[in-house]
Scaffold this motif. Sequence first.
Motif, mmCIF file in Angstrom:
data_model
loop_
_atom_site.group_PDB
_atom_site.id
_atom_site.type_symbol
_atom_site.label_atom_id
_atom_site.label_comp_id
_atom_site.label_asym_id
_atom_site.label_seq_id
_atom_site.Cartn_x
_atom_site.Cartn_y
_atom_site.Cartn_z
ATOM 1 N N PRO A 119 -5.083 -7.118 -13.199
ATOM 2 C CA PRO A 119 -5.859 -5.876 -13.361
ATOM 3 C C PRO A 119 -6.583 -5.455 -12.078
ATOM 4 O O PRO A 119 -6.589 -4.274 -11.724
ATOM 5 C CB PRO A 119 -6.857 -6.212 -14.476
ATOM 6 N N ARG A 120 -7.141 -6.414 -11.361
ATOM 7 C CA ARG A 120 -7.828 -6.090 -10.107
ATOM 8 C C ARG A 120 -6.830 -5.603 -9.060
ATOM 9 O O ARG A 120 -7.016 -4.552 -8.451
ATOM 10 C CB ARG A 120 -8.593 -7.315 -9.585
ATOM 11 N N VAL A 121 -5.750 -6.349 -8.868
ATOM 12 C CA VAL A 121 -4.780 -6.018 -7.822
ATOM 13 C C VAL A 121 -4.093 -4.686 -8.120
ATOM 14 O O VAL A 121 -4.015 -3.805 -7.256
ATOM 15 C CB VAL A 121 -3.758 -7.161 -7.656
ATOM 16 N N VAL A 122 -3.600 -4.533 -9.334
ATOM 17 C CA VAL A 122 -2.920 -3.287 -9.689
ATOM 18 C C VAL A 122 -3.919 -2.127 -9.666
ATOM 19 O O VAL A 122 -3.600 -1.031 -9.196
ATOM 20 C CB VAL A 122 -2.206 -3.408 -11.052
ATOM 21 N N GLY A 123 -5.144 -2.377 -10.145
ATOM 22 C CA GLY A 123 -6.169 -1.337 -10.111
ATOM 23 C C GLY A 123 -6.473 -0.870 -8.699
ATOM 24 O O GLY A 123 -6.586 0.341 -8.446
ATOM 25 N N GLU A 124 -6.613 -1.794 -7.767
ATOM 26 C CA GLU A 124 -6.864 -1.426 -6.366
ATOM 27 C C GLU A 124 -5.677 -0.664 -5.788
ATOM 28 O O GLU A 124 -5.849 0.292 -5.029
ATOM 29 C CB GLU A 124 -7.171 -2.677 -5.537
ATOM 30 N N TRP A 125 -4.467 -1.080 -6.147
ATOM 31 C CA TRP A 125 -3.251 -0.407 -5.671
ATOM 32 C C TRP A 125 -3.206 1.029 -6.201
ATOM 33 O O TRP A 125 -2.910 1.970 -5.460
ATOM 34 C CB TRP A 125 -2.038 -1.220 -6.110
ATOM 35 N N VAL A 126 -3.516 1.218 -7.489
ATOM 36 C CA VAL A 126 -3.535 2.558 -8.084
ATOM 37 C C VAL A 126 -4.615 3.408 -7.419
ATOM 38 O O VAL A 126 -4.390 4.581 -7.095
ATOM 39 C CB VAL A 126 -3.717 2.481 -9.617
ATOM 40 N N GLN A 127 -5.792 2.816 -7.171
ATOM 41 C CA GLN A 127 -6.867 3.561 -6.487
ATOM 42 C C GLN A 127 -6.425 4.015 -5.097
ATOM 43 O O GLN A 127 -6.855 5.054 -4.614
ATOM 44 C CB GLN A 127 -8.129 2.716 -6.370
ATOM 45 N N ALA A 128 -5.560 3.226 -4.459
ATOM 46 C CA ALA A 128 -5.068 3.572 -3.120
ATOM 47 C C ALA A 128 -3.944 4.607 -3.179
ATOM 48 O O ALA A 128 -3.450 5.032 -2.143
ATOM 49 C CB ALA A 128 -4.580 2.315 -2.407
ATOM 50 N N GLY A 129 -3.538 4.988 -4.382
ATOM 51 C CA GLY A 129 -2.498 6.000 -4.520
ATOM 52 C C GLY A 129 -1.201 5.515 -5.140
ATOM 53 O O GLY A 129 -0.264 6.296 -5.298
ATOM 54 N N GLY A 130 -1.129 4.225 -5.469
ATOM 55 C CA GLY A 130 0.065 3.698 -6.128
ATOM 56 C C GLY A 130 0.221 4.308 -7.513
ATOM 57 O O GLY A 130 -0.767 4.609 -8.180
ATOM 58 N N HIS A 154 0.863 -1.188 0.000
ATOM 59 C CA HIS A 154 0.000 0.000 0.000
ATOM 60 C C HIS A 154 0.894 1.231 0.000
ATOM 61 O O HIS A 154 1.889 1.289 0.735
ATOM 62 C CB HIS A 154 -0.899 -0.009 1.239
ATOM 63 N N PRO A 155 0.582 2.237 -0.818
ATOM 64 C CA PRO A 155 1.456 3.411 -0.903
ATOM 65 C C PRO A 155 1.526 4.255 0.370
ATOM 66 O O PRO A 155 2.488 4.995 0.558
ATOM 67 C CB PRO A 155 0.884 4.229 -2.061
ATOM 68 N N THR A 156 0.523 4.134 1.264
ATOM 69 C CA THR A 156 0.542 4.982 2.466
ATOM 70 C C THR A 156 0.298 4.219 3.765
ATOM 71 O O THR A 156 0.662 4.714 4.826
ATOM 72 C CB THR A 156 -0.522 6.099 2.363
ATOM 73 N N GLU A 157 -0.303 3.060 3.717
ATOM 74 C CA GLU A 157 -0.642 2.322 4.941
ATOM 75 C C GLU A 157 0.301 1.144 5.137
ATOM 76 O O GLU A 157 0.217 0.150 4.423
ATOM 77 C CB GLU A 157 -2.089 1.823 4.882
ATOM 78 N N ALA A 158 1.180 1.240 6.094
ATOM 79 C CA ALA A 158 2.129 0.167 6.384
ATOM 80 C C ALA A 158 1.384 -1.118 6.712
ATOM 81 O O ALA A 158 0.389 -1.108 7.433
ATOM 82 C CB ALA A 158 3.042 0.564 7.532
ATOM 83 N N GLY A 159 1.868 -2.202 6.170
ATOM 84 C CA GLY A 159 1.301 -3.510 6.466
ATOM 85 C C GLY A 159 0.148 -3.926 5.572
ATOM 86 O O GLY A 159 -0.290 -5.066 5.630
ATOM 87 N N VAL A 160 -0.354 -3.026 4.740
ATOM 88 C CA VAL A 160 -1.446 -3.364 3.824
ATOM 89 C C VAL A 160 -0.839 -3.739 2.475
ATOM 90 O O VAL A 160 0.003 -3.017 1.936
ATOM 91 C CB VAL A 160 -2.437 -2.188 3.665
ATOM 92 N N GLU A 161 -1.247 -4.897 1.952
ATOM 93 C CA GLU A 161 -0.686 -5.401 0.701
ATOM 94 C C GLU A 161 -1.789 -5.666 -0.314
ATOM 95 O O GLU A 161 -2.891 -6.048 0.036
ATOM 96 C CB GLU A 161 0.059 -6.718 0.947
ATOM 97 N N PHE A 162 -1.420 -5.494 -1.581
ATOM 98 C CA PHE A 162 -2.251 -5.893 -2.702
ATOM 99 C C PHE A 162 -1.471 -7.019 -3.387
ATOM 100 O O PHE A 162 -0.304 -6.830 -3.740
ATOM 101 C CB PHE A 162 -2.456 -4.718 -3.664
ATOM 102 N N TRP A 163 -2.096 -8.193 -3.561
ATOM 103 C CA TRP A 163 -1.314 -9.319 -4.074
ATOM 104 C C TRP A 163 -2.179 -10.330 -4.820
ATOM 105 O O TRP A 163 -3.394 -10.358 -4.685
ATOM 106 C CB TRP A 163 -0.541 -9.998 -2.950
ATOM 107 N N PHE A 164 -1.475 -11.152 -5.617
ATOM 108 C CA PHE A 164 -2.097 -12.308 -6.261
ATOM 109 C C PHE A 164 -1.102 -13.466 -6.219
ATOM 110 O O PHE A 164 0.102 -13.263 -6.103
ATOM 111 C CB PHE A 164 -2.582 -11.996 -7.686
ATOM 112 N N PRO A 165 -1.622 -14.708 -6.294
ATOM 113 C CA PRO A 165 -0.777 -15.885 -6.090
ATOM 114 C C PRO A 165 -0.028 -16.315 -7.353
ATOM 115 O O PRO A 165 -0.437 -16.029 -8.473
ATOM 116 C CB PRO A 165 -1.783 -16.967 -5.680
#
Length: 161
Positions: A134-145, A96-107
């Motif tokens: 697309p979902r993981v990267v999209g959520e990461w970008v929405q979070a500010g990535g 996560h770009p701002t919240e420590a410990g929060v991850e966006f991931w896929f297996p």
Amino acid sequence: MGKFSRAELEEALHHYVEVVDRCSATEDWSPFADLFTEDVEYIEHAYGIMHGREEVRRWIVSVMKPFPQMRFPHEWIAFDEDNDAIVISIRNVLDHPTEAGVEFWFPNISRIVYAGDGLFASEEDTYNPARDAPRVVGEWVQAGGVLRSAPQEQMKHVFTR
């Protein structure tokens, strides 16, 4: 029994993980290719089959360009000592770009085959980035990535189920 001891397989895996972690930390993925023999066969289910260390180097640098900081922690490891292979369950992680410990991931499941002298003769990555990324990267970008570039590589095999 394979050619190499369990201890040597473990040592080679430790080095592999160290290099991957360093590539992520420095955002320089070129050293990843140096984990492999010059004639490596790298099977990437989404991007195709690569032959040779330099083809792997070109691909990994290009594919990681949008998100060179992606991490690849493993969840479990299985050793196939009869075939000098290691199977690893990996998470492709964007922090996560701002919240420590929060991850966006896929297996991802990777199988690497050891060739000796600290090098691997092959890797096969089994996962579905067309469905998951697309979902993981999209959520990461929405979070500010922020992507460092537009995607440089096109998937050759697209499985969306």
